[in-house]
Motif scaffolding. Structure first.
Motif, short mmCIF file in Angstrom:
data_model
loop_
_atom_site.label_atom_id
_atom_site.label_comp_id
_atom_site.label_asym_id
_atom_site.label_seq_id
_atom_site.Cartn_x
_atom_site.Cartn_y
_atom_site.Cartn_z
N UNK A 271 50.42 28.22 35.29
CA UNK A 271 49.50 27.26 34.69
C UNK A 271 48.96 27.86 33.41
N UNK A 272 49.03 27.09 32.33
CA UNK A 272 48.59 27.55 31.02
C UNK A 272 47.45 26.66 30.56
N UNK A 273 46.33 27.30 30.16
CA UNK A 273 45.15 26.57 29.68
C UNK A 273 44.73 27.18 28.35
N UNK A 274 44.55 26.32 27.36
CA UNK A 274 44.10 26.79 26.05
C UNK A 274 42.61 26.51 25.89
N UNK A 275 41.87 27.55 25.50
CA UNK A 275 40.44 27.42 25.21
C UNK A 275 40.21 28.02 23.83
N UNK A 276 40.19 27.17 22.80
CA UNK A 276 40.04 27.66 21.43
C UNK A 276 41.26 28.47 21.04
N UNK A 277 41.03 29.72 20.65
CA UNK A 277 42.12 30.60 20.24
C UNK A 277 42.72 31.38 21.41
N UNK A 278 42.19 31.19 22.60
CA UNK A 278 42.63 31.95 23.76
C UNK A 278 43.48 31.10 24.69
N UNK B 151 46.61 32.21 31.41
CA UNK B 151 47.76 31.92 32.25
C UNK B 151 47.47 32.41 33.67
N UNK B 152 47.96 31.65 34.63
CA UNK B 152 47.76 32.00 36.03
C UNK B 152 49.03 31.66 36.79
N UNK B 153 49.39 32.52 37.75
CA UNK B 153 50.59 32.26 38.55
C UNK B 153 50.24 32.08 40.02
N UNK B 154 51.05 31.25 40.66
CA UNK B 154 50.98 31.08 42.11
C UNK B 154 52.37 30.67 42.56
N UNK B 155 52.66 30.86 43.83
CA UNK B 155 53.98 30.49 44.35
C UNK B 155 54.10 28.98 44.37
N UNK B 156 55.21 28.48 43.85
CA UNK B 156 55.45 27.04 43.86
C UNK B 156 56.12 26.65 45.17
N UNK B 157 55.59 25.64 45.81
CA UNK B 157 56.20 25.10 47.03
C UNK B 157 56.38 23.61 46.83
N UNK B 158 57.59 23.13 47.00
CA UNK B 158 57.88 21.70 46.82
C UNK B 158 57.37 20.88 47.99
N UNK B 159 57.77 21.28 49.15
CA UNK B 159 57.40 20.55 50.36
C UNK B 159 57.03 21.58 51.42
N UNK B 160 55.84 21.51 51.90
CA UNK B 160 55.40 22.46 52.92
C UNK B 160 55.34 21.73 54.26
N UNK B 161 56.14 22.20 55.19
CA UNK B 161 56.13 21.65 56.54
C UNK B 161 55.30 22.60 57.40
N UNK B 162 54.19 22.13 57.97
CA UNK B 162 53.25 23.01 58.68
C UNK B 162 53.91 23.90 59.73
N UNK B 163 54.90 23.40 60.43
CA UNK B 163 55.51 24.21 61.49
C UNK B 163 56.37 25.35 60.94
N UNK B 164 56.79 25.25 59.68
CA UNK B 164 57.64 26.28 59.07
C UNK B 164 56.92 27.09 58.00
N UNK B 165 55.63 26.82 57.80
CA UNK B 165 54.92 27.43 56.70
C UNK B 165 54.57 28.89 57.00
N UNK B 166 54.80 29.75 56.01
CA UNK B 166 54.33 31.13 56.08
C UNK B 166 53.56 31.42 54.80
N UNK B 167 52.53 32.20 54.90
CA UNK B 167 51.71 32.49 53.73
C UNK B 167 52.42 33.45 52.80
N UNK B 168 52.47 33.08 51.54
CA UNK B 168 53.06 33.93 50.52
C UNK B 168 52.02 34.27 49.46
N UNK B 169 50.76 34.36 49.88
CA UNK B 169 49.67 34.60 48.95
C UNK B 169 49.81 35.94 48.24
N UNK B 170 50.53 36.87 48.83
CA UNK B 170 50.67 38.19 48.23
C UNK B 170 51.78 38.23 47.18
N UNK B 171 52.56 37.17 47.06
CA UNK B 171 53.64 37.15 46.07
C UNK B 171 53.07 37.30 44.67
N UNK B 172 53.64 38.20 43.92
CA UNK B 172 53.24 38.42 42.54
C UNK B 172 54.50 38.71 41.75
#
Length: 172
Positions: free
Chosen positions: A112-119, A122-143
């Protein structure tokens, strides 16, 4: 256009929780066969193109030449290509560290890119298209180490390209 269509199909498959990394340890010949699917080949090719663009064509080509020379008539391991690229970058960039975040993680980041004046933030997170609760695993540590290139009003794309490596969850 054909390759771009293949990339988008691979990204769709890679955005599912059932995806797999490009590289992982295997225990049997059946697991080896499972690894060689369209996702591995297309994502792998896309990652090499990303690296070529970030390093520049000449540096990338020199790294490939070192790799081929070092492993001429021999076998290679998964890190050998990255080590060859590191030889060429002379420690200015840890290509192995950068690429391991891409080949050892399943999926890909949403930036995600956000412009504030001259700055620009950028922020990253794992993209998930479709999350099925029974198959979901946390990937919060992905970098991922995401090479970002950009231009400013003082230069055009062919003459000066700036680069930024997003190796944190967010940056400015």
């Amino acid at each position: 256009e054909d390759f771009l269509n293949l990339i988008f199909k691979a990204m769709m498959k890679d955005s599912l929780n059932s995806s797999h990394p490009v590289s992982s340890a295997v225990q049997s010949s059946e697991q080896i066969e499972e690894m060689f699917d369209a996702l591995s080949y297309i994502k792998g090719a896309s990652l090499l193109l990303m690296l070529k663009h970030y390093l520049t064509k000449d540096v990338f080509q020199a790294g490939i030449e070192v790799y081929l020379h070092n492993h001429n008539y021999g076998s290679a391991q998964s890190d050998d290509l990255w080590d060859s690229m590191n030889e060429i970058t002379n420690g200015t960039l840890d290509v192995k560290k950068l690429m391991k975040t891409w080949v050892l993680h399943k999926g890909f980041p949403l930036v995600t890119v956000v412009r504030k004046g001259k700055f620009i933030s950028v922020q990253q997170e794992k993209f998930m298209y479709r999350v099925e609760p029974e198959n979901w695993t946390s990937d919060a540590s992905y970098l991922w180490h995401i090479p970002l290139t950009y231009i400013t009003s003082s230069c055009n794309f062919t003459h000066c390209t700036n680069a930024y490596l997003l190796d944190q969850k967010s940056g400015t």
